[in-house]
Write a protein that holds these residues in place. Sequence first.
Motif, PDB file in Angstrom:
ATOM      1  N   LEU A  87       0.831  -1.195   0.000  1.00 16.78           N
ATOM      2  CA  LEU A  87       0.000   0.000   0.000  1.00 16.78           C
ATOM      3  C   LEU A  87       0.876   1.260   0.000  1.00 16.78           C
ATOM      4  CD1 LEU A  87      -2.982   1.002   0.201  1.00 16.78           C
ATOM      5  CD2 LEU A  87      -2.549   1.215   2.629  1.00 16.78           C
ATOM      6  N   VAL A  88       1.913   1.254   0.813  1.00 12.40           N
ATOM      7  CA  VAL A  88       2.835   2.390   0.870  1.00 12.40           C
ATOM      8  C   VAL A  88       3.541   2.548  -0.476  1.00 12.40           C
ATOM      9  CG1 VAL A  88       4.904   3.300   2.007  1.00 12.40           C
ATOM     10  CG2 VAL A  88       3.118   2.201   3.369  1.00 12.40           C
ATOM     11  N   LEU A  89       3.979   1.448  -1.055  1.00 13.18           N
ATOM     12  CA  LEU A  89       4.646   1.496  -2.366  1.00 13.18           C
ATOM     13  C   LEU A  89       3.690   1.969  -3.464  1.00 13.18           C
ATOM     14  CD1 LEU A  89       6.833  -1.722  -2.164  1.00 13.18           C
ATOM     15  CD2 LEU A  89       7.605   0.667  -2.020  1.00 13.18           C
ATOM     16  N   PHE A  90       2.432   1.563  -3.381  1.00  8.97           N
ATOM     17  CA  PHE A  90       1.421   2.037  -4.328  1.00  8.97           C
ATOM     18  C   PHE A  90       1.309   3.560  -4.258  1.00  8.97           C
ATOM     19  CE2 PHE A  90      -3.033   3.420  -4.816  1.00  8.97           C
ATOM     20  CZ  PHE A  90      -3.238   3.111  -6.158  1.00  8.97           C
ATOM     21  N   LEU A  91       1.246   4.100  -3.041  1.00 10.03           N
ATOM     22  CA  LEU A  91       1.132   5.548  -2.871  1.00 10.03           C
ATOM     23  C   LEU A  91       2.369   6.279  -3.398  1.00 10.03           C
ATOM     24  CD1 LEU A  91      -0.621   5.685   0.600  1.00 10.03           C
ATOM     25  CD2 LEU A  91      -1.519   6.591  -1.555  1.00 10.03           C
ATOM     26  N   LYS A 132       6.069   4.295   8.050  1.00  9.48           N
ATOM     27  CA  LYS A 132       6.124   4.409   6.590  1.00  9.48           C
ATOM     28  C   LYS A 132       4.904   5.145   6.038  1.00  9.48           C
ATOM     29  CE  LYS A 132       7.146   0.006   6.710  1.00  9.48           C
ATOM     30  NZ  LYS A 132       7.359  -1.402   6.387  1.00  9.48           N
ATOM     31  N   LEU A 133       3.728   4.840   6.588  1.00  8.56           N
ATOM     32  CA  LEU A 133       2.514   5.526   6.134  1.00  8.56           C
ATOM     33  C   LEU A 133       2.598   7.013   6.434  1.00  8.56           C
ATOM     34  CD1 LEU A 133      -0.313   5.250   4.847  1.00  8.56           C
ATOM     35  CD2 LEU A 133      -1.206   4.933   7.175  1.00  8.56           C
ATOM     36  N   SER A 134       3.077   7.383   7.603  1.00 11.61           N
ATOM     37  CA  SER A 134       3.223   8.801   7.958  1.00 11.61           C
ATOM     38  C   SER A 134       4.094   9.535   6.951  1.00 11.61           C
ATOM     39  CB  SER A 134       3.854   8.952   9.347  1.00 11.61           C
ATOM     40  OG  SER A 134       2.999   8.500  10.336  1.00 11.61           O
ATOM     41  N   ALA A 135       5.189   8.906   6.561  1.00  5.76           N
ATOM     42  CA  ALA A 135       6.114   9.545   5.626  1.00  5.76           C
ATOM     43  C   ALA A 135       5.500   9.705   4.240  1.00  5.76           C
ATOM     44  CB  ALA A 135       7.405   8.738   5.543  1.00  5.76           C
ATOM     45  N   VAL A 136       4.831   8.670   3.751  1.00  2.00           N
ATOM     46  CA  VAL A 136       4.255   8.780   2.409  1.00  2.00           C
ATOM     47  C   VAL A 136       3.095   9.775   2.386  1.00  2.00           C
ATOM     48  CG1 VAL A 136       2.572   6.875   2.416  1.00  2.00           C
ATOM     49  CG2 VAL A 136       3.764   7.446   0.316  1.00  2.00           C
ATOM     50  N   ALA A 171      -5.137   4.468  11.798  1.00  2.00           N
ATOM     51  CA  ALA A 171      -6.456   5.106  11.706  1.00  2.00           C
ATOM     52  C   ALA A 171      -6.347   6.602  11.988  1.00  2.00           C
ATOM     53  CB  ALA A 171      -7.430   4.438  12.671  1.00  2.00           C
ATOM     54  N   ALA A 172      -5.505   6.979  12.945  1.00  5.11           N
ATOM     55  CA  ALA A 172      -5.286   8.401  13.238  1.00  5.11           C
ATOM     56  C   ALA A 172      -4.528   9.076  12.104  1.00  5.11           C
ATOM     57  CB  ALA A 172      -4.521   8.549  14.551  1.00  5.11           C
ATOM     58  N   ILE A 173      -3.548   8.381  11.546  1.00  7.71           N
ATOM     59  CA  ILE A 173      -2.780   8.912  10.424  1.00  7.71           C
ATOM     60  C   ILE A 173      -3.713   9.140   9.238  1.00  7.71           C
ATOM     61  CG2 ILE A 173      -0.968   8.361   8.745  1.00  7.71           C
ATOM     62  CD1 ILE A 173       0.369   6.732  11.099  1.00  7.71           C
ATOM     63  N   ALA A 174      -4.564   8.164   8.967  1.00  6.92           N
ATOM     64  CA  ALA A 174      -5.509   8.273   7.844  1.00  6.92           C
ATOM     65  C   ALA A 174      -6.487   9.425   8.064  1.00  6.92           C
ATOM     66  CB  ALA A 174      -6.258   6.953   7.663  1.00  6.92           C
ATOM     67  N   SER A 175      -6.991   9.560   9.278  1.00  7.17           N
ATOM     68  CA  SER A 175      -7.923  10.653   9.574  1.00  7.17           C
ATOM     69  C   SER A 175      -7.260  12.007   9.368  1.00  7.17           C
ATOM     70  CB  SER A 175      -8.431  10.533  11.016  1.00  7.17           C
ATOM     71  OG  SER A 175      -9.135   9.330  11.190  1.00  7.17           O
ATOM     72  N   ALA A 176      -6.051  12.158   9.862  1.00  4.66           N
ATOM     73  CA  ALA A 176      -5.329  13.425   9.699  1.00  4.66           C
ATOM     74  C   ALA A 176      -5.034  13.698   8.225  1.00  4.66           C
ATOM     75  CB  ALA A 176      -4.033  13.399  10.506  1.00  4.66           C
ATOM     76  N   ALA A 177      -4.698  12.651   7.492  1.00 12.18           N
ATOM     77  CA  ALA A 177      -4.411  12.806   6.057  1.00 12.18           C
ATOM     78  C   ALA A 177      -5.648  13.298   5.312  1.00 12.18           C
ATOM     79  CB  ALA A 177      -3.938  11.482   5.474  1.00 12.18           C
ATOM     80  N   LEU A 178      -6.770  12.670   5.577  1.00 17.07           N
ATOM     81  CA  LEU A 178      -8.010  13.054   4.890  1.00 17.07           C
ATOM     82  C   LEU A 178      -8.497  14.433   5.329  1.00 17.07           C
ATOM     83  CD1 LEU A 178      -9.849   9.619   4.893  1.00 17.07           C
ATOM     84  CD2 LEU A 178      -8.712  10.744   2.967  1.00 17.07           C
ATOM     85  N   PHE A 179      -8.206  14.802   6.553  1.00 19.13           N
ATOM     86  CA  PHE A 179      -8.589  16.111   7.075  1.00 19.13           C
ATOM     87  C   PHE A 179      -7.763  17.222   6.423  1.00 19.13           C
ATOM     88  CE2 PHE A 179      -8.950  19.361  10.460  1.00 19.13           C
ATOM     89  CZ  PHE A 179     -10.327  19.341  10.647  1.00 19.13           C
ATOM     90  N   THR A 180      -6.490  16.916   6.120  1.00 19.78           N
ATOM     91  CA  THR A 180      -5.567  17.904   5.563  1.00 19.78           C
ATOM     92  C   THR A 180      -5.606  17.955   4.040  1.00 19.78           C
ATOM     93  OG1 THR A 180      -4.110  17.431   7.444  1.00 19.78           O
ATOM     94  CG2 THR A 180      -3.147  18.671   5.629  1.00 19.78           C
ATOM     95  N   PHE A 181      -5.876  16.843   3.392  1.00 20.87           N
ATOM     96  CA  PHE A 181      -5.769  16.726   1.938  1.00 20.87           C
ATOM     97  C   PHE A 181      -6.550  17.771   1.128  1.00 20.87           C
ATOM     98  CE2 PHE A 181      -6.451  14.650  -2.225  1.00 20.87           C
ATOM     99  CZ  PHE A 181      -5.119  14.468  -2.581  1.00 20.87           C
ATOM    100  N   PRO A 182      -7.760  18.156   1.540  1.00 23.05           N
ATOM    101  CA  PRO A 182      -8.502  19.144   0.734  1.00 23.05           C
ATOM    102  C   PRO A 182      -7.802  20.495   0.574  1.00 23.05           C
ATOM    103  CG  PRO A 182      -9.990  18.034   2.242  1.00 23.05           C
ATOM    104  CD  PRO A 182      -8.590  17.613   2.615  1.00 23.05           C
ATOM    105  N   HIS A 183      -6.799  20.777   1.393  1.00 22.12           N
ATOM    106  CA  HIS A 183      -6.091  22.059   1.341  1.00 22.12           C
ATOM    107  C   HIS A 183      -4.841  22.013   0.465  1.00 22.12           C
ATOM    108  CE1 HIS A 183      -8.832  23.129   4.529  1.00 22.12           C
ATOM    109  NE2 HIS A 183      -8.445  22.064   5.189  1.00 22.12           N
TER     110      HIS A 183
END
Length: 171
Positions: free
Chosen positions: A36-40, A87-91, A151-163
Motif C-alpha cells: 500500500l505504501v509502495l502504491f502511494l 512508513k505511512l506517515s512519511a508517504v 487510523a489516526a494517520i488516515a484521519s489526519a491525512a483526509l482532514f488535511t488533503f482538501p487544502h
Amino acid sequence: MTISAIAALTASLCFAAAIVWAGLMDLATLKIRNELVLFLVGIYAALAPLAGLGAVQIGMSAAVALSVLVGMFIFFALGWIGGGDAKLSAVVALWLGAEHALPYIVYTALFGGLLTLALLQFRAISLPDSVRRVPWIAQLHSRNSGVPYGAAIASAALFTFPHTPWVKVLS
C-alpha cells in the motif's frame, strides 16, 4: 478537462481510497501493508508532475517525507508506533507537501490521542460474548494489543488533503 486536472483527480481518488483502506486495515489487523505504501509512492511519482507539481515542490515534499520517516523510525525504535505507521506517515507527508506537513503532524497527534482515549474506554467495558468472538473486535479490545495508529494517520491525512495543490487544481 486538462491533463493536469485529470491527473490530479486520478491521484486524489487513488490517495483517498488507499488512505481509507490503510486506516480500516490497521483497525482490523494492526498492520499496514508495504504494498500500500509502495502504491502511494508510485502513484505520486507518476502523477505529481502531470498534475502540475514542479520539481522544487516535489523535492521539498520528498525532503519533508524523509524527515518524517526518520522521526517516525525513532518513535518505532522506542516502541511507540509500528513500522507500518512510520512508513505511512512519511508517504502521507510526501503527498500533502512541505507546506501542510506541520498541520498534518498536529492533526495526527490530536486524532491519535482521541483514538487512544477511545480505545482505553472501549477496553474498560465488558463485551457481550457474541461481540468478543469477532476476531478484530477482540483484538482491539485486548489490553495487550497496540493502538491502530494508522487510523489516526488516515484521519489526519483526509482532514488535511482538501487544502493541498492536488485539490486546488480541480477547482
